[in-house]
Design an enzyme around this catalytic site. Structure first.
Site, PDB file in Angstrom:
ATOM      1  N   PRO A  40       0.800  -1.247   0.000  1.00 22.23           N
ATOM      2  CA  PRO A  40       0.000   0.000   0.000  1.00 22.23           C
ATOM      3  C   PRO A  40       0.824   1.283   0.000  1.00 22.23           C
ATOM      4  O   PRO A  40       0.261   2.370   0.045  1.00 22.23           O
ATOM      5  CB  PRO A  40      -0.805  -0.119   1.293  1.00 22.23           C
ATOM      6  N   SER A  97       4.064   1.848   1.923  1.00 23.02           N
ATOM      7  CA  SER A  97       4.915   2.199   3.069  1.00 23.02           C
ATOM      8  C   SER A  97       6.387   2.312   2.677  1.00 23.02           C
ATOM      9  O   SER A  97       7.088   3.202   3.169  1.00 23.02           O
ATOM     10  CB  SER A  97       4.742   1.181   4.204  1.00 23.02           C
ATOM     11  N   TRP A  98       6.866   1.424   1.794  1.00 20.66           N
ATOM     12  CA  TRP A  98       8.261   1.540   1.347  1.00 20.66           C
ATOM     13  C   TRP A  98       8.437   2.805   0.512  1.00 20.66           C
ATOM     14  O   TRP A  98       9.475   3.465   0.568  1.00 20.66           O
ATOM     15  CB  TRP A  98       8.675   0.295   0.563  1.00 20.66           C
ATOM     16  N   ASP A 104       2.712  -1.203  -8.647  1.00 26.15           N
ATOM     17  CA  ASP A 104       2.108  -2.414  -8.092  1.00 26.15           C
ATOM     18  C   ASP A 104       0.929  -2.819  -8.963  1.00 26.15           C
ATOM     19  O   ASP A 104       0.272  -1.966  -9.577  1.00 26.15           O
ATOM     20  CB  ASP A 104       1.633  -2.198  -6.658  1.00 26.15           C
ATOM     21  N   ASP A 149       1.498  -4.415 -13.625  1.00 24.56           N
ATOM     22  CA  ASP A 149       2.325  -5.562 -13.262  1.00 24.56           C
ATOM     23  C   ASP A 149       3.776  -5.294 -13.654  1.00 24.56           C
ATOM     24  O   ASP A 149       4.106  -5.274 -14.844  1.00 24.56           O
ATOM     25  CB  ASP A 149       1.801  -6.818 -13.972  1.00 24.56           C
ATOM     26  N   PHE A 150       4.638  -5.097 -12.656  1.00 25.77           N
ATOM     27  CA  PHE A 150       6.034  -4.746 -12.941  1.00 25.77           C
ATOM     28  C   PHE A 150       6.718  -5.770 -13.833  1.00 25.77           C
ATOM     29  O   PHE A 150       7.595  -5.411 -14.623  1.00 25.77           O
ATOM     30  CB  PHE A 150       6.820  -4.612 -11.641  1.00 25.77           C
ATOM     31  N   ASP A 186       9.555  -5.520  -2.610  1.00 25.42           N
ATOM     32  CA  ASP A 186       8.883  -6.261  -1.543  1.00 25.42           C
ATOM     33  C   ASP A 186       7.804  -7.146  -2.165  1.00 25.42           C
ATOM     34  O   ASP A 186       6.858  -7.557  -1.493  1.00 25.42           O
ATOM     35  CB  ASP A 186       8.268  -5.277  -0.539  1.00 25.42           C
ATOM     36  N   LYS A 243      12.917  -9.157  -1.881  1.00 21.98           N
ATOM     37  CA  LYS A 243      12.403 -10.097  -0.883  1.00 21.98           C
ATOM     38  C   LYS A 243      12.357 -11.492  -1.477  1.00 21.98           C
ATOM     39  O   LYS A 243      12.002 -11.678  -2.647  1.00 21.98           O
ATOM     40  CB  LYS A 243      11.000  -9.697  -0.426  1.00 21.98           C
TER      41      LYS A 243
END
Length: 245
Positions: free
Chosen positions: A83, A85-86, A112, A129-130, A154, A194
């Site tokens: 959402p 935060s990074w 995202d 979609d990356f 992430d 990640k």
């Protein structure tokens, strides 16, 4: 004991106590366990207090505080950003909003597959979609020739319940991010991805070492102890390998 000490002690107990939600009726066992974890998690409460969108902010804060992967003026790409935060951390650390006029202004692009609210100072690409070429071309177009100083990921796939398949999918995400990062990396740039612990991680580490001076496994304190997640940090982009004739 002083009143201040008692207040601090009371707050610590409240944040670390296990909380049992009272709205579990009709929910699956996994949903019940998730709700219980959320209500008992001190990082969830801390994120609310500090106005971060979710607890994962503290993972990136810990990584950047220790390894200094971002600085004012940097170009940063946040993959799997929702959402946001990074992206909040990246925008602050790079001065993407220009709030500190005496420091260089950075650029943060967050993407995202889910739609999410924009973050001040960042360019937000929701519903994209990356891993698809169209998304990566959109990022290249936005940067207009700028090289990237740090790529963050992430990203994690939706769990299928099949451990090997889930591990394969998240590793595939990591390679997609690695290939993109390498194609646009500035000298000495950094990469964070990640991953869930699996047999393919050593190969991924070795492939990252082809392009970065060092690669390190990191398990932030805010990662849940029962989670198999950790992060691979590649520091010091050294260029692409050249093959001989």
């Amino acid at each position: 004991m002083t009143r201040q000490f008692l207040r601090c002690f009371s707050t610590a107990v409240r944040l670390h106590a296990k909380v049992v939600p009272n709205n579990l009726k009709g929910k699956s066992k996994s949903s019940q366990e998730w709700l219980t974890r959320q209500l008992s998690d001190p990082y969830v409460e801390k994120a609310k207090i500090m106005n971060y969108r979710c607890r994962s902010a503290f993972k990136l804060l810990e990584i950047d505080d220790k390894y200094k992967i971002m600085k004012p003026g940097d170009v940063v790409i946040d993959c799997g950003a929702a959402p946001g935060s990074w992206t909040q951390i990246a925008a602050t650390r790079t001065n993407a909003s220009g709030a500190k006029s005496h420091l260089p202004k950075g650029t943060v692009v967050s993407v995202d597959v889910l739609q999410f609210h924009p973050v001040a100072g960042a360019i937000t690409l929701g519903g994209m979609d990356f891993t698809l070429p169209t998304a990566q071309e959109k990022i290249r177009s936005i940067l207009a020739g700028k090289q990237i100083n740090c790529v963050l990921s992430d990203m994690a796939p939706n769990a299928t319940g099949v451990r090997l398949l889930d591990q394969e999918n998240i590793t595939r995400f990591c390679y997609s991010v690695l290939k993109f990062a390498v194609s646009m990396a500035a000298a000495n740039s950094n990469l964070v991805v990640k991953v869930w612990d699996n047999a393919e991680v050593p190969k991924l580490e070795a492939d990252m070492l082809r392009f970065y001076d060092n690669v390190k496994r990191i398990k932030p304190r805010s990662s849940r102890s029962n989670s198999s997640e950790f992060f691979l940090l590649g520091r010091g982009f050294k260029g692409t390998e050249k093959t001989g004739n």
